[in-house]
Design an enzyme around this catalytic site. Structure first.
Site, PDB file in Angstrom:
ATOM      1  N   GLN A   1       0.837  -1.200   0.000  1.00 30.84           N
ATOM      2  CA  GLN A   1       0.000   0.000   0.000  1.00 30.84           C
ATOM      3  C   GLN A   1       0.872   1.250   0.000  1.00 30.84           C
ATOM      4  O   GLN A   1       0.356   2.359  -0.074  1.00 30.84           O
ATOM      5  CB  GLN A   1      -0.915   0.008   1.232  1.00 30.84           C
ATOM      6  CG  GLN A   1      -1.895  -1.165   1.254  1.00 30.84           C
ATOM      7  CD  GLN A   1      -2.696  -1.206   2.534  1.00 30.84           C
ATOM      8  OE1 GLN A   1      -3.785  -0.659   2.620  1.00 30.84           O
ATOM      9  NE2 GLN A   1      -2.156  -1.874   3.541  1.00 30.84           N
ATOM     10  N   ASN A   2       2.170   1.073   0.095  1.00 27.96           N
ATOM     11  CA  ASN A   2       3.092   2.215   0.103  1.00 27.96           C
ATOM     12  C   ASN A   2       3.208   2.807  -1.298  1.00 27.96           C
ATOM     13  O   ASN A   2       3.189   2.084  -2.292  1.00 27.96           O
ATOM     14  CB  ASN A   2       4.477   1.785   0.583  1.00 27.96           C
ATOM     15  CG  ASN A   2       4.461   1.310   2.029  1.00 27.96           C
ATOM     16  OD1 ASN A   2       3.493   1.527   2.743  1.00 27.96           O
ATOM     17  ND2 ASN A   2       5.519   0.653   2.429  1.00 27.96           N
TER      18      ASN A   2
ATOM     19  N   HIS B   1      -1.818   1.218  -4.111  1.00 23.85           N
ATOM     20  CA  HIS B   1      -2.176   2.634  -4.034  1.00 23.85           C
ATOM     21  C   HIS B   1      -1.356   3.500  -4.973  1.00 23.85           C
ATOM     22  O   HIS B   1      -1.337   4.717  -4.835  1.00 23.85           O
ATOM     23  CB  HIS B   1      -2.048   3.129  -2.592  1.00 23.85           C
ATOM     24  CG  HIS B   1      -3.059   2.505  -1.675  1.00 23.85           C
ATOM     25  ND1 HIS B   1      -2.977   2.592  -0.304  1.00 23.85           N
ATOM     26  CD2 HIS B   1      -4.163   1.769  -1.927  1.00 23.85           C
ATOM     27  CE1 HIS B   1      -3.991   1.935   0.244  1.00 23.85           C
ATOM     28  NE2 HIS B   1      -4.718   1.427  -0.722  1.00 23.85           N
TER      29      HIS B   1
ATOM     30  N   SER C   1      -2.058  -2.041   9.533  1.00 22.78           N
ATOM     31  CA  SER C   1      -3.054  -2.028  10.594  1.00 22.78           C
ATOM     32  C   SER C   1      -4.167  -3.037  10.350  1.00 22.78           C
ATOM     33  O   SER C   1      -4.872  -3.428  11.265  1.00 22.78           O
ATOM     34  CB  SER C   1      -3.658  -0.631  10.716  1.00 22.78           C
ATOM     35  OG  SER C   1      -4.311  -0.292   9.492  1.00 22.78           O
TER      36      SER C   1
END
Ligand code: ZN
Length: 151
Positions: free
Chosen positions: A11-12, A29, A99
């Site tokens: 997601q980085n 992303h 998370s």
């Protein structure tokens, strides 16, 4: 001998996985170092800091934007489908430093568990998946991963 395939799903958007030499990266992303036109299909790399021209423009004259997913936007369908496929066929899923509350990326963990893959979580904190994964390792990725790799 069965051939092992490694897929890095992130997601980085910072491009650090590229700089580290990782291969087969799926950037859910997007990539902050890629620009794309808001009108035509053109995209290009721009590592300029700061950008040479503000606001950034495409050669066609339209505004350009970072090729990343902003809050509220859908993930790019192609990269999401490739991530889903990779997890569907995975034997092992390492869930590192997330998370577990950002969807749809978080859907990949129950997908892997449902398909029978072993799932190992590495995180300093508990997550919504900590109780369901095969192994939850508490600590920072920079501390835990070297211990897994160099023993
Ligand atoms: Zn354009």
């Amino acid at each position: 001998m069965r051939k092992t395939k490694f897929t890095l799903i992130t997601q980085n958007v910072d491009g650090l996985h590229d700089l580290a030499g990782s291969k087969n990266i799926l950037k859910l992303h997007g990539d902050i170092w890629q620009m794309r036109c808001t009108q035509c299909a053109k995209s290009w790399q721009d590592r300029g800091v700061p950008l040479a021209k503000m606001p950034p423009q495409c050669a066609c004259g339209a505004l350009a934007r970072p090729d990343i997913v902003w809050f509220g936007e859908a993930l790019p369908t192609g990269v999401w489908n490739r991530a889903w496929q990779a997890v569907q066929t995975a034997q092992l899923l390492l869930v590192i430093g997330t998370s577990g509350v950002v969807y749809p990326a978080a859907d990949l963990v129950p997908l892997a568990l449902g398909r029978g893959a072993k799932v190992v979580e590495v995180n300093p904190d508990t997550t919504p998946f900590s109780e369901t994964v095969d192994c939850a390792l508490r600590g920072a990725a920079g501390e835990i991963l070297p211990q897994l790799l160099f023993r």
